[in-house]
Design a protein around this motif. Structure first.
Motif, mmCIF file in Angstrom:
data_model
loop_
_atom_site.group_PDB
_atom_site.id
_atom_site.type_symbol
_atom_site.label_atom_id
_atom_site.label_comp_id
_atom_site.label_asym_id
_atom_site.label_seq_id
_atom_site.Cartn_x
_atom_site.Cartn_y
_atom_site.Cartn_z
ATOM 1 N N ILE A 152 -39.318 57.451 -2.736
ATOM 2 C CA ILE A 152 -38.388 58.140 -1.829
ATOM 3 C C ILE A 152 -37.172 57.250 -1.615
ATOM 4 N N SER A 153 -36.002 57.791 -1.882
ATOM 5 C CA SER A 153 -34.765 57.028 -1.716
ATOM 6 C C SER A 153 -33.999 57.482 -0.483
ATOM 7 N N LYS A 154 -33.343 56.532 0.154
ATOM 8 C CA LYS A 154 -32.520 56.855 1.319
ATOM 9 C C LYS A 154 -31.331 57.697 0.882
ATOM 10 N N THR A 155 -30.969 58.678 1.684
ATOM 11 C CA THR A 155 -29.857 59.565 1.371
ATOM 12 C C THR A 155 -29.024 59.804 2.623
ATOM 13 N N THR A 156 -27.797 60.212 2.413
ATOM 14 C CA THR A 156 -26.933 60.526 3.559
ATOM 15 C C THR A 156 -27.248 61.907 4.120
ATOM 16 N N HIS A 157 -27.984 62.709 3.375
ATOM 17 C CA HIS A 157 -28.348 64.044 3.847
ATOM 18 C C HIS A 157 -29.541 63.963 4.803
ATOM 19 N N ILE A 159 -32.759 64.966 5.390
ATOM 20 C CA ILE A 159 -33.872 65.556 4.649
ATOM 21 C C ILE A 159 -35.196 65.118 5.261
ATOM 22 N N GLU A 160 -36.101 66.074 5.416
ATOM 23 C CA GLU A 160 -37.473 65.790 5.837
ATOM 24 C C GLU A 160 -38.323 65.675 4.588
ATOM 25 N N HIS A 161 -39.035 64.554 4.443
ATOM 26 C CA HIS A 161 -39.841 64.308 3.249
ATOM 27 C C HIS A 161 -41.314 64.568 3.536
ATOM 28 N N GLY A 162 -42.002 65.075 2.506
ATOM 29 C CA GLY A 162 -43.429 65.309 2.676
ATOM 30 C C GLY A 162 -44.135 65.475 1.348
ATOM 31 N N VAL A 163 -45.361 65.986 1.425
ATOM 32 C CA VAL A 163 -46.193 66.118 0.235
ATOM 33 C C VAL A 163 -47.110 67.331 0.408
ATOM 34 N N ILE A 164 -47.462 67.932 -0.725
ATOM 35 C CA ILE A 164 -48.418 69.035 -0.749
ATOM 36 C C ILE A 164 -49.633 68.587 -1.540
ATOM 37 N N ILE A 165 -50.790 68.609 -0.894
ATOM 38 C CA ILE A 165 -52.033 68.169 -1.519
ATOM 39 C C ILE A 165 -52.974 69.363 -1.618
ATOM 40 N N MET A 166 -53.481 69.612 -2.833
ATOM 41 C CA MET A 166 -54.405 70.724 -3.061
ATOM 42 C C MET A 166 -55.726 70.203 -3.620
ATOM 43 N N ASN A 167 -56.812 70.744 -3.110
ATOM 44 C CA ASN A 167 -58.144 70.460 -3.641
ATOM 45 C C ASN A 167 -58.540 71.650 -4.520
ATOM 46 N N PRO A 168 -58.527 71.482 -5.863
ATOM 47 C CA PRO A 168 -58.748 72.621 -6.756
ATOM 48 C C PRO A 168 -60.206 72.852 -7.149
ATOM 49 N N VAL A 169 -61.150 72.182 -6.474
ATOM 50 C CA VAL A 169 -62.553 72.235 -6.873
ATOM 51 C C VAL A 169 -63.291 73.324 -6.090
ATOM 52 N N VAL A 170 -64.139 74.100 -6.768
ATOM 53 C CA VAL A 170 -64.877 75.181 -6.113
ATOM 54 C C VAL A 170 -66.201 74.706 -5.510
ATOM 55 N N ASP A 171 -66.731 73.603 -5.981
ATOM 56 C CA ASP A 171 -68.005 73.073 -5.483
ATOM 57 C C ASP A 171 -67.895 72.796 -3.981
ATOM 58 N N GLU A 223 -34.527 50.497 4.804
ATOM 59 C CA GLU A 223 -34.692 50.131 3.399
ATOM 60 C C GLU A 223 -34.025 51.158 2.475
ATOM 61 N N LYS A 224 -33.740 50.750 1.231
ATOM 62 C CA LYS A 224 -33.099 51.655 0.279
ATOM 63 C C LYS A 224 -34.078 52.670 -0.302
ATOM 64 N N SER A 225 -35.312 52.237 -0.537
ATOM 65 C CA SER A 225 -36.293 53.154 -1.127
ATOM 66 C C SER A 225 -37.708 52.752 -0.709
ATOM 67 N N LEU A 226 -38.554 53.748 -0.606
ATOM 68 C CA LEU A 226 -39.944 53.560 -0.192
ATOM 69 C C LEU A 226 -40.885 54.074 -1.275
#
Length: 254
Positions: A152-157, A159-171, A223-226
């Motif tokens: 993730i880089s710092k920007t002048t805009h 922006i809200e940063h996040g992530v999408i995590i999916m569990n694709p297992v049927v068990d 920081e510049k980037s995480l």
């Protein structure tokens, strides 16, 4: 037996590809598919049955649709118009109506598990749009532990940063318990660690880093980037997520 389990049992040669597919008041997910079988198996004139199974964020099935698609035909399926609601994933498979081994005149090497390609177009009421191809396939058994790194880089805009995590297992025993680490790019020192709540099978979590990492915003300012390290089992490779204050958004693979 659930719809997805029945389909997996009936079509063991085919995979069901997934993708994040919210269908709610403020956002919709259009499934875009072209029947490409006649392009692979020349002049085979192969129709397909396109199966779409929608899930909520906790892994419960919320809708199912079967569409018959003629050879070389295409469809843009709008789940909202069909009354489907979802805040999780969709599983998609195009099953040919002919035996692919019999129409394989060119002697192509056919995989043990045949996936289905499609695109998803996200559209929000605020005017935001984004597009991505299919993602990881539904799995019937436990997936091993993996580590994924997101920069993730710092920007002048704003922006809200996040992530999408999916569990694709049927068990039903395949629970995902991801850990998220925050650190500065180029450094091994961990600034903050969070253990997420368990993610059940076929479930989805949309996470904004500022909601779970108390030091995220300040560190990104300083920081510049995480780097975000996401470690866990029973999960697809995460999708990055960005939202800006004008209503636009961007979801993508790492």
């Amino acid at each position: 037996m659930s719809i997805i389990q029945t389909l997996l049992s009936n079509e063991p040669e085919f995979e069901f590809s997934t993708q994040y597919a919210p269908v709610e008041d403020s956002i919709n997910s259009i499934i875009c598919f072209i029947n490409y079988y006649d392009q692979i198996f020349k002049e085979s004139n192969t129709d397909v049955s396109l199966h779409l199974v929608f899930f909520d964020k906790n892994g419960s099935e919320t809708g199912y649709k079967k569409l018959d698609i003629a050879a070389n035909d295409a469809v843009q399926f709008n789940p909202k118009l069909e009354g489907i609601q979802s805040d999780g994933m969709v599983a998609v498979a195009a099953i040919p109506k002919k035996n692919i081994h019999e129409i394989n005149k060119g002697g192509l090497q056919i995989r043990n598990k045949i996936g289905s390609g499609f695109y998803i177009r996200w559209e929000s009421d605020s005017g935001g749009k984004d597009l991505m191809h299919e993602w990881a396939a539904i799995q019937q058994f436990h997936l091993p532990r993996e580590v994924h790194h997101i920069g993730i880089s710092k920007t002048t805009h704003n922006i809200e940063h996040g992530v999408i995590i999916m569990n694709p297992v049927v068990d039903i025993k395949a629970i995902s318990k991801p850990t998220i680490n925050l650190r500065v790019s180029g450094k091994k020192e961990i600034i903050e660690t969070v253990l997420l709540e368990p993610i059940p099978p076929l479930s989805t979590r949309v996470i904004k880093y500022s909601d779970i990492l108390t030091k995220f915003n300040k560190t990104l300012t300083d920081e510049k980037s995480l780097i975000i390290d996401i470690t866990g089992e029973n999960m697809s490779p995460p999708l990055t997520a960005e939202w800006n204050r004008f209503g636009d958004f961007h979801f993508h693979h790492i």
